[in-house]
Write a protein that holds these residues in place. Sequence first.
Motif, mmCIF file in Angstrom:
data_model
loop_
_atom_site.group_PDB
_atom_site.id
_atom_site.type_symbol
_atom_site.label_atom_id
_atom_site.label_comp_id
_atom_site.label_asym_id
_atom_site.label_seq_id
_atom_site.Cartn_x
_atom_site.Cartn_y
_atom_site.Cartn_z
ATOM 1 N N HIS A 39 41.789 -3.525 13.577
ATOM 2 C CA HIS A 39 41.557 -2.226 13.691
ATOM 3 C C HIS A 39 41.161 -2.275 15.224
ATOM 4 O O HIS A 39 40.198 -2.960 15.674
ATOM 5 C CB HIS A 39 40.379 -1.590 13.025
ATOM 6 N N HIS A 40 41.782 -1.456 16.081
ATOM 7 C CA HIS A 40 41.517 -1.401 17.503
ATOM 8 C C HIS A 40 40.012 -0.996 17.798
ATOM 9 O O HIS A 40 39.390 -1.641 18.610
ATOM 10 C CB HIS A 40 42.393 -0.241 18.091
ATOM 11 N N GLY A 41 39.211 0.012 17.145
ATOM 12 C CA GLY A 41 38.076 0.107 17.441
ATOM 13 C C GLY A 41 37.280 -0.882 17.119
ATOM 14 O O GLY A 41 36.202 -1.444 17.870
ATOM 15 N N THR A 42 37.470 -1.618 16.173
ATOM 16 C CA THR A 42 36.684 -2.924 15.689
ATOM 17 C C THR A 42 36.803 -3.810 16.619
ATOM 18 O O THR A 42 35.756 -4.572 17.098
ATOM 19 C CB THR A 42 36.994 -3.511 14.106
ATOM 20 N N LEU A 43 37.919 -4.131 17.284
ATOM 21 C CA LEU A 43 38.126 -5.057 18.422
ATOM 22 C C LEU A 43 37.428 -4.897 19.608
ATOM 23 O O LEU A 43 36.679 -5.613 20.160
ATOM 24 C CB LEU A 43 39.674 -5.310 18.730
ATOM 25 N N ASN A 44 37.396 -3.292 19.968
ATOM 26 C CA ASN A 44 36.747 -2.972 21.001
ATOM 27 C C ASN A 44 35.117 -3.288 20.778
ATOM 28 O O ASN A 44 34.574 -3.819 22.079
ATOM 29 C CB ASN A 44 37.044 -1.584 21.169
ATOM 30 N N ALA A 45 34.761 -2.928 19.715
ATOM 31 C CA ALA A 45 33.126 -3.216 19.371
ATOM 32 C C ALA A 45 33.034 -4.816 19.607
ATOM 33 O O ALA A 45 31.750 -5.361 20.287
ATOM 34 C CB ALA A 45 32.749 -2.725 17.935
ATOM 35 N N ILE A 46 33.800 -5.524 19.255
ATOM 36 C CA ILE A 46 33.563 -7.086 19.295
ATOM 37 C C ILE A 46 33.731 -7.329 20.714
ATOM 38 O O ILE A 46 32.660 -8.419 21.138
ATOM 39 C CB ILE A 46 34.791 -7.841 18.478
ATOM 40 N N PHE A 47 34.640 -7.059 21.457
ATOM 41 C CA PHE A 47 34.612 -7.175 23.054
ATOM 42 C C PHE A 47 33.574 -6.698 24.010
ATOM 43 O O PHE A 47 33.390 -7.418 25.028
ATOM 44 C CB PHE A 47 35.971 -7.157 23.412
ATOM 45 N N LEU A 48 32.908 -5.672 23.555
ATOM 46 C CA LEU A 48 32.357 -4.853 24.360
ATOM 47 C C LEU A 48 31.110 -5.776 25.109
ATOM 48 O O LEU A 48 30.746 -5.893 26.280
ATOM 49 C CB LEU A 48 31.609 -3.650 24.050
ATOM 50 N N PRO A 49 30.315 -6.349 24.081
ATOM 51 C CA PRO A 49 28.952 -7.214 24.966
ATOM 52 C C PRO A 49 29.591 -8.200 25.876
ATOM 53 O O PRO A 49 28.934 -8.167 26.982
ATOM 54 C CB PRO A 49 28.529 -7.902 23.599
ATOM 55 N N ALA A 50 30.645 -9.038 25.535
ATOM 56 C CA ALA A 50 30.971 -10.170 26.564
ATOM 57 C C ALA A 50 31.504 -9.126 27.742
ATOM 58 O O ALA A 50 31.210 -9.873 29.066
ATOM 59 C CB ALA A 50 32.140 -10.968 26.074
ATOM 60 N N VAL A 51 32.346 -8.251 27.715
ATOM 61 C CA VAL A 51 32.898 -7.662 28.925
ATOM 62 C C VAL A 51 31.768 -7.107 29.718
ATOM 63 O O VAL A 51 31.978 -7.144 31.084
ATOM 64 C CB VAL A 51 34.056 -6.782 28.412
ATOM 65 N N ILE A 52 30.950 -6.229 29.069
ATOM 66 C CA ILE A 52 29.625 -5.814 29.700
ATOM 67 C C ILE A 52 29.120 -6.738 30.710
ATOM 68 O O ILE A 52 28.569 -6.397 31.649
ATOM 69 C CB ILE A 52 28.782 -5.105 28.923
ATOM 70 N N GLN A 53 28.642 -7.982 30.164
ATOM 71 C CA GLN A 53 28.261 -9.062 30.836
ATOM 72 C C GLN A 53 28.839 -9.686 31.987
ATOM 73 O O GLN A 53 28.527 -9.908 33.149
ATOM 74 C CB GLN A 53 27.780 -10.090 29.938
ATOM 75 N N PHE A 54 30.164 -9.837 31.699
ATOM 76 C CA PHE A 54 31.084 -10.070 32.834
ATOM 77 C C PHE A 54 31.091 -9.043 33.933
ATOM 78 O O PHE A 54 31.206 -9.478 35.079
ATOM 79 C CB PHE A 54 32.582 -10.174 32.320
ATOM 80 N N ASN A 55 31.104 -7.824 33.839
ATOM 81 C CA ASN A 55 31.185 -6.581 34.626
ATOM 82 C C ASN A 55 29.984 -6.580 35.469
ATOM 83 O O ASN A 55 29.876 -6.261 36.612
ATOM 84 C CB ASN A 55 31.533 -5.425 33.875
ATOM 85 N N ALA A 56 28.780 -6.921 34.782
ATOM 86 C CA ALA A 56 27.611 -6.613 35.444
ATOM 87 C C ALA A 56 27.341 -6.847 36.918
ATOM 88 O O ALA A 56 26.604 -6.056 37.817
ATOM 89 C CB ALA A 56 26.513 -7.329 34.539
ATOM 90 N N PRO A 57 27.921 -8.041 37.183
ATOM 91 C CA PRO A 57 27.728 -8.541 38.934
ATOM 92 C C PRO A 57 28.914 -7.745 40.010
ATOM 93 O O PRO A 57 28.790 -7.914 41.259
ATOM 94 C CB PRO A 57 28.068 -9.931 38.892
ATOM 95 N N ALA A 58 29.657 -7.040 39.289
ATOM 96 C CA ALA A 58 30.681 -6.297 40.147
ATOM 97 C C ALA A 58 29.912 -5.535 41.269
ATOM 98 O O ALA A 58 28.979 -4.723 41.061
ATOM 99 C CB ALA A 58 31.663 -5.593 39.283
ATOM 100 N N PRO A 59 30.236 -5.386 42.565
ATOM 101 C CA PRO A 59 29.714 -4.881 43.525
ATOM 102 C C PRO A 59 29.478 -3.055 43.169
ATOM 103 O O PRO A 59 28.417 -2.768 43.248
ATOM 104 C CB PRO A 59 30.589 -4.890 44.626
ATOM 105 N N THR A 60 30.662 -2.719 42.459
ATOM 106 C CA THR A 60 30.550 -1.084 42.216
ATOM 107 C C THR A 60 29.475 -1.024 41.134
ATOM 108 O O THR A 60 28.663 0.070 41.198
ATOM 109 C CB THR A 60 31.921 -0.392 41.947
ATOM 110 N N MET A 61 29.358 -1.770 40.322
ATOM 111 C CA MET A 61 28.250 -1.663 39.151
ATOM 112 C C MET A 61 27.048 -1.654 39.730
ATOM 113 O O MET A 61 26.141 -0.996 39.496
ATOM 114 C CB MET A 61 28.545 -2.923 38.171
ATOM 115 N N ILE A 62 26.726 -2.763 40.978
ATOM 116 C CA ILE A 62 25.253 -2.784 41.253
ATOM 117 C C ILE A 62 25.274 -1.642 42.376
ATOM 118 O O ILE A 62 24.100 -1.112 42.414
ATOM 119 C CB ILE A 62 25.083 -4.317 42.157
ATOM 120 N N GLN A 63 25.944 -1.266 43.181
ATOM 121 C CA GLN A 63 25.879 -0.234 44.301
ATOM 122 C C GLN A 63 25.596 1.012 43.650
ATOM 123 O O GLN A 63 24.700 1.993 44.109
ATOM 124 C CB GLN A 63 27.222 -0.135 45.079
#
Length: 379
Positions: free
Chosen positions: A276-300
Motif C-alpha cells: 500500500h502506497h500510504g504504508t510505504l510513505n509512513a515507513i520511509f518518512l522518518p529516514a527521509v526527514i533525517q536526510f533532509n534536515a541539513p538541507a540549506p532551505t530547511m535550515i534557512q
Amino acid sequence: MALIQYITSIQFDFGAVGLLQAECDRIGIKRPMVVTDKGIKAAGILATVMEHIKQSEAVPIFDETPSNPNEAAVRKAVEIFTHNGCDGIIALGGGSSIDLAKGVAICATHSGPLKSFAVIEGGLNKITAATAPVIAIPTTAGTGSEVGRGAILILDDGRKVGVISPFVVPRTAICDPELTLGLPPALTAATGMDAIAHCLETFMSPLFNPPADGIALDGLHRAWRHIEQATNDPEDRNARMNMMSASMQGALAFQKGLGCVHSLSHSLGGIDPRLHHGTLNAIFLPAVIQFNAPAPTMIQENKLNRIAAAMGLSSGSFVADEVQKLTLRLGLPTSLSQVKVSRDLFSKIVDGALQDHSHKTNPRDAIREDYLQMLDASF
C-alpha cells in the motif's frame, strides 16, 4: 457548503454528493461513465452515488479498478468509454479509481499508448485540452487525487510512473466525508499517513510557493490531530471531516512538488504492487526527514521547527521520531522487513527512485548511496 476555488472547483460538505448531477450539468457532461472498484460497489457506496445521476440505468460502469491501477485496466475501461460514446467520467473511490479515471480520460481522447504520456517519457506536452472531463468523488482520505494534476499508473513494462498535466486535474472534486464513515481502521490509518506524507514533503520541497506551504501546514495540523480518532472511532464525523480536508489540502499543496519519500514508494510500489502506497510513505518518512534536515532551505526557513509547531511538538528534532511513533500507534508497519521487502531489491528500488519525477523536488539532492542509506534505515 464551502465552495473552494483553488486549482479546481471543490464541493466540500456532508451530503455534497447530492450535487453530482448539478456538477455534470455545469461541466457539460451528458453521457458519463463511472470508474470505481468492486469494494465500493459491495459497500453500497456506488448505489448511493448513482441515485444522484439522471437516467443512471443508462450509465456504463467500470468496476474493475485494481488496487494499483495499471495500463491493462486503462485499456479495458477506454473500450467501454468509447463503445458507449461517453463524454466524461465520474471517478468514485480512492486514489486508485481516480488515477485510473485520469488515465482513461487521456487515452480515450489521445492517440498513443499510456506510456507515451508519462512524464519520464516526455509526455507532459502530449496531453491536451481534449482530455475528457473528470468529476472525482473520493471515498478515502489520503491520496488527494481528486484535486491533483497527475495520476500514478503502472505500465505494461512494470514501471510505476506519473502522468502529469494541468488538463488531468478533475474539473470538480466532490468531497463528502460521509462516504468515508465505513472505511476500515487499517485503511483509514494507511491513507491518513499518505495525507501526512503529502503535507510534510510539500512543505520540505525547496520550490517557492508560499500558498502551498500554508495549505500544507494547516493540512498537517488537521491530520496529526485527527488521524488516531478517525482510526479508532470510524464514525466520528468531525475526525472524518478533518481527515478528508487534510487529504485534499495535501494534494492542493503538492502541486509544488514532493520528494524522496514518494520517489522511493513509487518505485517500490511498481516492483511489488501488493504494498500500500500510504504504508510505504509512513515507513520511509522518518529516514527521509533525517536526510533532509541539513538541507540549506530547511535550515534557512526553519522548516523542521515550523513542522513541529503544526504537530504540537516543541522542537523540530522530534519530528522524525514522532512520525514513527504515530505509525506504530496506528498499528501500521514501521519497517520494510515487516512488509517482507528484502534487501536484494534495494538496487532496483533505487534505480526507479532516481528516475521518478518526485526525486527532482526533494530539498536535498540524493544520489544512489543516499537512497541506499535511507532504505537501510527503513529496513
